[in-house]
Design an enzyme around this catalytic site. Sequence first.
Site, PDB file in Angstrom:
ATOM      1  N   GLU A  60       0.838  -1.212   0.000  1.00 53.71           N
ATOM      2  CA  GLU A  60       0.000   0.000   0.000  1.00 53.71           C
ATOM      3  C   GLU A  60       0.862   1.247   0.000  1.00 53.71           C
ATOM      4  OE1 GLU A  60      -3.698   2.068   2.411  1.00 53.71           O
ATOM      5  OE2 GLU A  60      -2.793   0.238   3.183  1.00 53.71           O
ATOM      6  N   HIS A  96       8.690   9.394 -18.659  1.00 55.98           N
ATOM      7  CA  HIS A  96       8.192   8.196 -17.990  1.00 55.98           C
ATOM      8  C   HIS A  96       8.163   7.024 -18.957  1.00 55.98           C
ATOM      9  CE1 HIS A  96       6.027  10.540 -14.544  1.00 55.98           C
ATOM     10  NE2 HIS A  96       7.332  10.726 -14.569  1.00 55.98           N
ATOM     11  N   GLU A  98       5.871   4.964 -19.720  1.00 58.02           N
ATOM     12  CA  GLU A  98       4.694   4.916 -20.591  1.00 58.02           C
ATOM     13  C   GLU A  98       4.902   5.777 -21.832  1.00 58.02           C
ATOM     14  OE1 GLU A  98       3.069   4.670 -16.287  1.00 58.02           O
ATOM     15  OE2 GLU A  98       4.721   5.627 -17.342  1.00 58.02           O
ATOM     16  N   CYS A 126       0.710   8.061 -14.093  1.00 56.28           N
ATOM     17  CA  CYS A 126       0.412   9.376 -13.509  1.00 56.28           C
ATOM     18  C   CYS A 126      -0.611  10.087 -14.413  1.00 56.28           C
ATOM     19  CB  CYS A 126       1.687  10.205 -13.378  1.00 56.28           C
ATOM     20  SG  CYS A 126       2.418  10.667 -14.970  1.00 56.28           S
ATOM     21  N   CYS A 129       0.732  10.875 -18.004  1.00 59.34           N
ATOM     22  CA  CYS A 129       0.845   9.670 -18.831  1.00 59.34           C
ATOM     23  C   CYS A 129      -0.534   9.133 -19.204  1.00 59.34           C
ATOM     24  CB  CYS A 129       1.655   8.601 -18.115  1.00 59.34           C
ATOM     25  SG  CYS A 129       3.424   8.974 -18.061  1.00 59.34           S
TER      26      CYS A 129
END
Length: 222
Positions: A60, A96, A98, A126, A129
Amino acid sequence: KMAEKQEEPSNAQNGEPDNAEEGEGKKKKKVKREDLPPFEIVTGERLPAIFFKFQFRNVEYSSGRNKTFLCYVVETQGKEPVTSRGYLEDEHAAAHAEMAFFNTILPTCQAGARHDVTWYVSSSPCVTCAQRICEALRKNKGLRLTIMVGRLFMWEEPEMQAALRSMKEAGCKLRIMKPQDFEYVWKNFVEQEEGEEAKSFVPWEDIQENFQYYEEKLAEIL
């Protein structure tokens, strides 16, 4: 409810595992993001096992996990079907992973053909992206994208939730990685030691519980 423990990476910028897994190690001084030098996008066929074990862990709290590792499979449905695979890893100030996929990997695939793309990503995209993914899907009608994510990135933020919904609306299939998906990545994208028999995937504690936690959160958002 997932165990709420904050993890302190010992060398997070190198993707190395934190001390929390070996009892409580000494607290390390956090490195500010702006202090880190810019790196290039790293590409390859298989990533080191130590990176996988730290970066893909579906905890988490993802303290220190500030990279994105993206493993991809591209199935091109042209005259002669072609399957290509590999991984991308981003480093701090660079684009990034992606974005790098759309800038460097997709352009090498056959133009005009249908591409069924599956990503196995350490965490969900994010906001920026996500917007880029939506643009790519709207522009390229032959592109089918399924994103399997280990963790949801900043899912409590309303802006992030809206970005995830916009990806779904653009035709992107979003899924949380099950234990079997982590095993698939281990077998197909993680380096095995030379001269040794392939080590089998060892699920970490709470892998199933954490998958269910994120699956519920994603269902609520979408």
